[in-house]
Design an enzyme around this catalytic site. Structure first.
Site, PDB file in Angstrom:
ATOM      1  N   GLU A   1       5.672  -3.357   1.101  1.00  0.00           N
ATOM      2  CA  GLU A   1       5.756  -2.956  -0.306  1.00  0.00           C
ATOM      3  C   GLU A   1       4.953  -1.674  -0.456  1.00  0.00           C
ATOM      4  O   GLU A   1       3.732  -1.700  -0.586  1.00  0.00           O
ATOM      5  CB  GLU A   1       5.203  -4.056  -1.223  1.00  0.00           C
ATOM      6  CG  GLU A   1       5.969  -5.367  -1.145  1.00  0.00           C
ATOM      7  CD  GLU A   1       7.360  -5.289  -1.752  1.00  0.00           C
ATOM      8  OE1 GLU A   1       7.700  -4.242  -2.351  1.00  0.00           O
ATOM      9  OE2 GLU A   1       8.103  -6.269  -1.612  1.00  0.00           O
TER      10      GLU A   1
ATOM     11  N   GLY B   1       0.826  -1.201   0.000  1.00  0.00           N
ATOM     12  CA  GLY B   1       0.000   0.000   0.000  1.00  0.00           C
ATOM     13  C   GLY B   1       0.861   1.251   0.000  1.00  0.00           C
ATOM     14  O   GLY B   1       2.003   1.239  -0.475  1.00  0.00           O
TER      15      GLY B   1
END
Length: 505
Positions: free
Chosen positions: A259, A237
């Site tokens: 990530e 996100g």
């Protein structure tokens, strides 16, 4: 159109095996960005039901961890088979729920199939090292063991691929999985899990609760992130989300695979193949309506080729097809919602104020007032300033002229995120400099291809504000296991390391 789209969604969910009770009659509304219309009403989980799911997953893990890894790989092999059979339907559902063009929806499912293939082979390669011991009659080695319950939090832009990257590896590593998808894309999650349940049924003896989906908002995510019974959280996100998740997991000494954002850049050198660069830039910057973490957002073009490349890019931006991806061959579909469109317009206003020349960016009418389509924007900037330094999750490409490669690399690295990067050059020295320790500071650095479209064979992830996590290929599997160092004494003596003497009578 809305009724037709709703009917198509229902038909897809029926064929994919998702019961109507799972997506009707609830309080969590699901919308398609294609038209902005409501397509489902789901029953959300709560903190209490999430805690119950974690308890089931923990019990499942204790049984699954002792199943031989090649046998665990058989489950993932069956999942790959089921995904192949459902590829067309699941890809179509991704296009409806995430607004992707059909080829991208199908491509995302292909990623799922590919990671299953990778993980099946991996199930027979979870090996450690044999290490030379300084003590005679001793052997040292590494063992890798299952970790526990893996919590997966995914974003709307890749609603199914990210789950598969994590789940395929986590399952062969001997873990249980709990998935919290984005509230914007819950239907594809339910469909993916229905496909996995068919593989579980064929597998035959997997423990109940091995893989679960929880649907809901921040309270559900909070319960998952805060639980001491979830040793690993893999979260995809925004950087803002990562700043919340990372410290909470660290506070309980859990692990995070983060990530996060990617303000990705490319460099076009004097020797670049401009035809190739043009195609790569166009897909990297405009594909998925600029809503990829690897989207190309900044472009540094050498002054000697600026006038040969940038007018061609501007022409491409003005002519690229924008529209309903389900009714036309448009290459650019919708932004996910009004908030994304407003953020795009705000960034363009700020770019103009900073001296930028904006080409495109206007809203494109499609006949659906509640859907938000925008023409991709190319912005010629005098330098890297203002909104160029921040990631806007929309199809905006900032273009800056440079003179020396060292200056381009300095500008390239002068942002918070460090996910993906690329250089276009036929000069070996320039390419190798970009890939060296003094070059790109990103987790992904490409030569003569764009920033988007990573294959599953390589570890995926980035540095700095991108979070440092790695998923998918290479040795990313190690993040889902715990390392154990073993020393075996097969001699009749007990020498101590480092020559320590501790003799007792």
């Amino acid at each position: 159109m809305s009724q037709t789209l709703q009917a198509r969604t229902k038909d897809l969910l029926d064929r994919l095996g998702v019961p109507a009770a799972a997506w009707t009659g609830g309080t969590l509304k699901s919308f398609t960005p294609v038209t902005g219309e409501e397509i489902a009403q789901l029953k959300p989980d709560t903190a209490a039901t999430t805690e119950a799911a974690i308890a089931r997953a923990k019990a499942a893990f204790e049984a699954w961890r002792v199943v031989p890894a090649p046998r665990r790989g058989e489950l993932v092999r069956l999942l790959g088979e089921e995904l192949r059979a459902a590829k067309e339907d699941l890809g179509a559902l991704v296009s409806i729920e995430a607004g992707k063009i059909p080829s991208e929806g199908l491509g995302e499912v292909q990623e799922m199939i590919d990671i299953c293939d990778f993980a099946v082979g991996l199930s027979r390669q979870l090996y450690g090292l044999t290490i030379a011991s300084e003590r005679p009659g001793h052997r040292m080695m590494e063992s890798w063991h299952p970790l526990g319950v893996v919590g997966v939090i995914s974003a709307f832009n890749f609603p199914v691929a990210v789950w598969s990257w994590n789940t395929a590896l986590a399952l062969v590593a001997g873990n249980a999985v709990i998935w919290k998808p984005s509230e914007k894309t819950p239907l594809t999650a339910l469909a993916s899990h229905a496909i996995l349940e068919r593989a579980l049924k064929r597998f035959g003896d997997a423990p109940e609760g091995l893989s679960q989906v929880i649907i809901g908002g921040p309270d559900v995510g909070e319960a998952l992130v805060s639980s001491p019974d979830v040793p690993l959280i893999s979260a995809t996100g925004s950087t803002r989300m990562g700043r919340i998740v990372g410290p909470k997991v660290a506070a309980r000494f859990g692990r995070s695979i983060l990530e996060l954002g990617g303000n990705n850049a490319g460099i076009v050198c004097p020797s670049a193949d401009l035809d190739m660069a043009l195609r790569a830039i166009a897909f990297g910057a405009m594909g998925t309506a600029g809503q990829r973490c690897t989207t190309l957002r900044r472009l540094f073009v050498h002054e000697s080729v600026y006038d040969a490349l940038v007018p061609r890019l501007i022409k491409a931006y003005g002519s690229v097809s924008v529209g309903n991806p389900l009714e036309s061959g448009a290459l650019v579909g919708p932004l996910v919602d009004a908030r994304a469109f407003d953020a795009m317009q705000k960034a363009l206003t700020e770019a103009k104020a900073a001296g930028g020349k904006v080409h495109g960016g206007e809203r494109v009418a499609t006949g659906a007032e509640t859907a938000f389509y925008a023409r991709p924007a190319l912005v010629e900037m005098p330098d890297q300033t203002g909104p160029v330094l921040e990631e806007t999750f929309a199809p905006i490409l900032y273009v800056v002229k440079y003179k020396e490669l060292s200056d381009a690399i300095r500008l390239h690295n002068a942002v918070g995120a460090g996910l993906s990067s690329s250089i276009f050059t036929l000069d070996m020295r320039e390419a190798e400099t970009f890939l060296s320790a003094a070059g790109s500071d990103c987790g992904i650095a490409n030569v003569n291809i764009g920033t988007s479209g990573a294959e599953i064979g390589g570890a995926f992830g980035g540095e700095k504000e991108t979070g440092g996590g790695r998923e998918s290929g290479s040795d990313a599997w190690k993040g889902y296991m715990r390392r154990q160092t073993n020393t075996i004494n097969y001699s009749t003596q007990l020498p101590l390391a480092q020559g320590v003497v501790f003799d007792i009578d």
